[in-house]
Design an enzyme around this catalytic site. Sequence first.
Site, PDB file in Angstrom:
ATOM      1  N   GLU A 271      69.599  61.653  55.010  1.00  0.00           N
ATOM      2  CA  GLU A 271      69.165  60.306  54.625  1.00  0.00           C
ATOM      3  C   GLU A 271      69.587  60.047  53.188  1.00  0.00           C
ATOM      4  OE1 GLU A 271      64.983  59.560  54.775  1.00  0.00           O
ATOM      5  OE2 GLU A 271      64.747  60.186  56.863  1.00  0.00           O
ATOM      6  N   GLU A 320      62.527  47.413  58.531  1.00  0.00           N
ATOM      7  CA  GLU A 320      61.502  47.719  59.534  1.00  0.00           C
ATOM      8  C   GLU A 320      60.147  47.207  59.046  1.00  0.00           C
ATOM      9  OE1 GLU A 320      61.991  51.834  61.228  1.00  0.00           O
ATOM     10  OE2 GLU A 320      63.582  51.925  59.717  1.00  0.00           O
ATOM     11  N   GLU A 328      59.233  50.199  51.736  1.00  0.00           N
ATOM     12  CA  GLU A 328      59.739  50.859  52.931  1.00  0.00           C
ATOM     13  C   GLU A 328      60.253  49.867  53.970  1.00  0.00           C
ATOM     14  OE1 GLU A 328      60.153  54.025  53.526  1.00  0.00           O
ATOM     15  OE2 GLU A 328      59.050  54.971  51.885  1.00  0.00           O
TER      16      GLU A 328
END
Length: 370
Positions: A271, A320, A328
């Site tokens: 990531e 998201e 986030e």
Amino acid sequence: MILCSMASFSSKATLLLLLGLLTVNLPITDAQIGVCYGMLGNLPSAGEVISLYQSNNIWRMRLYDPNQPALEALRNSGIELMLGVPNSDLQSLATNPDNARQWVQRNVLNFWPSVKIKYIAVGNEVSPVNGATAWFAQFVLPAIQNVYQAIRARGLHDQIKVSTAIDMGLLGNSYPPSQSYFRGDVRSYLDPIIGYLVYANAPLLTNVYPYFAYAGNPRDISLDYALFISPSVLVWDGQYGYQNLFDAMLDAVHAAIDNTGIGYVEVVVSESGWPSDGAFAATYDNARVYLDNLVRHVGRGTPRRPSKATETYLFAMFDENWKEPELEKHFGLFYPDKRKKYPFGFGGGRKWEVAAYNPFNATVPLKSDV
């Protein structure tokens, strides 16, 4: 403390500004880039997502759990897959080899070879000293071993590598990179895993986020260093010169592995990303510059591993909206309606905007522990 003085780079900064007004064709080696497919939001169907990967020349994916619609959609797609074992499944796979064999049959063998599974990531960011994941640490290695044995029993251990994904919090020191080491209180957990990786010829998967290192210490770490736009080497570590924080962090992991004396292990960046909103330095422009330059950079390797391109998975495919905290929600390369967030691409000889391009291939130092 090493700081980036923009005044000393004024002439090159001017050139960068002029270059930013232009658009040129740049040959990009995109084979090392994948994108993480997170699902915590109101997102398109799996079939639409796979088509979006293909139409954007993204041929590697990280999937965090064996989502069956996603695996079905991946059949014959040509996309290589890093398939995750969720932390919640570790105990089951660790304590019963039959459970591991059934997991492999259900989620790997039932789809292989029409789904090109390259890695199985057994657990994500488990740490024996992190309260949120510490309980899972005892299960990581035996789960890896049981999954590996199930893969080996089918003769696929050379094609499918079994590993785990760690974060930078396991490092006790990361600056300078050559002096990096793993924390004393995680060695009994991590050393046997490294030993297994040496035996199985598998890479260590590592989540590398210059954003969090910079946001946690903006006084000592230059934003230019974090974004790949410092125009010269800013940190010398013996023979190794560092122009960017990503390389310094990744080489800190390389050095920490080497400094265990256990053996050579490659590192795959499982990531890396930069949020476009929601917190300090989380802006659209910073994210665009970081991600664009990262895609350009990874084919070159790092100072400690210059001949080895860095396989890297960008986090993440979509914004998201179910995630917390706020930042986030903003790591996506695409909006949930499939619109591209940023102008750059992933290959095919397309035009790339040069505003973020750094012709001097430069960056800044990692001041202290990440």
